[in-house]
Design an enzyme around this catalytic site. Structure first.
Site, PDB file in Angstrom:
ATOM      1  CD  GLU A 105      22.337 -81.851  -2.083  1.00  0.00           C
ATOM      2  OE1 GLU A 105      23.038 -82.792  -1.679  1.00  0.00           O
ATOM      3  OE2 GLU A 105      22.760 -80.993  -2.858  1.00  0.00           O
ATOM      4  CE1 TYR A 117      21.312 -77.323   7.534  1.00  0.00           C
ATOM      5  CE2 TYR A 117      19.503 -78.022   6.144  1.00  0.00           C
ATOM      6  CZ  TYR A 117      20.613 -78.324   6.901  1.00  0.00           C
ATOM      7  OH  TYR A 117      21.025 -79.627   7.017  1.00  0.00           O
TER       8      TYR A 117
END
Length: 152
Positions: A105, A117
C-alpha cells in the site's frame, strides 16, 4: 551491494532506523525493526552504495503471498536505480520461496512511488480510506503477480 539484513546486524539496523526516521513520519524504531526481523516469514534487504547505506525493503510473507511492509531509498540516492535493484533482488528471492504475488500500500499523494510501482508491474487493487495518519490519507492498494517464467 545488496544483502539480507538479520536481527543480529546491529549496525545495519541502526542505519535502517536512521533512514526510516529521516523519511517516514511514522518511523519504526531500532527495537521495532529488530522485533520485526525476529518474526518468522519476515525478510529485509539493504542496499549500499560505496559503503553508504542507501535503502532497504522489508517483506512479510505467508504461503505464496508477500507484503512489502516498507521500502525506502535515501533522497541522495533516488533515481539512480537503487529501488529497482532492491525490487529485482526481492523478486528473485520471492521466486525461490515460491511467492507468487506481492502486495503493498502507498499513500495516495505519493505519485512518484505509484508510478514506480506501476512501471515494475504493480496494478491498483483498491483504496483503503483514511489508512495513514500524520497526515490522514487514503492508501492505494497495489499488487503484482510474479511470473516464474518471466523475470520482469
Amino acid at each position: 551491494m545488496i544483502r539480507k539484513i538479520s536481527k543480529e546486524q546491529e549496525r545495519d539496523i541502526a542505519a535502517l532506523a536512521a533512514l526510516e526516521k529521516s523519511i517516514f513520519p511514522d518511523a519504526w524504531t531500532s527495537k521495532g525493526i529488530t522485533e520485526t526481523l525476529r518474526q518468522d516469514h519476515t525478510m529485509a534487504l539493504g542496499i549500499w552504495k560505496e559503503g553508504f547505506f542507501a535503502g532497504y525493503v522489508i517483506l512479510y510473507y505467508v504461503l505464496d503471498e508477500g507484503e512489502i511492509a516498507r521500502i525506502a531509498v535515501d533522497p541522495s540516492c533516488r533515481r539512480q536505480g537503487a529501488a529497482g535493484r532492491l525490487f529485482c533482488q526481492l523478486e528473485e528471492i520471492c521466486k525461490e520461496k515460491e511467492i507468487g504475488r506481492l502486495l503493498l500500500e502507498v499513500r495516495r499523494s505519493n505519485k512518484g512511488a505509484i508510478s514506480f510501482y506501476q512501471k515494475r508491474g504493480f496494478t491498483e487493487d483498491g483504496i483503503r480510506k483514511d489508512y495513514y495518519t500524520s497526515p490522514c490519507e487514503d492508501a492505494v492498494l497495489m499488487s503484482k503477480i510474479l511470473d516464474p517464467e518471466n523475470p520482469d
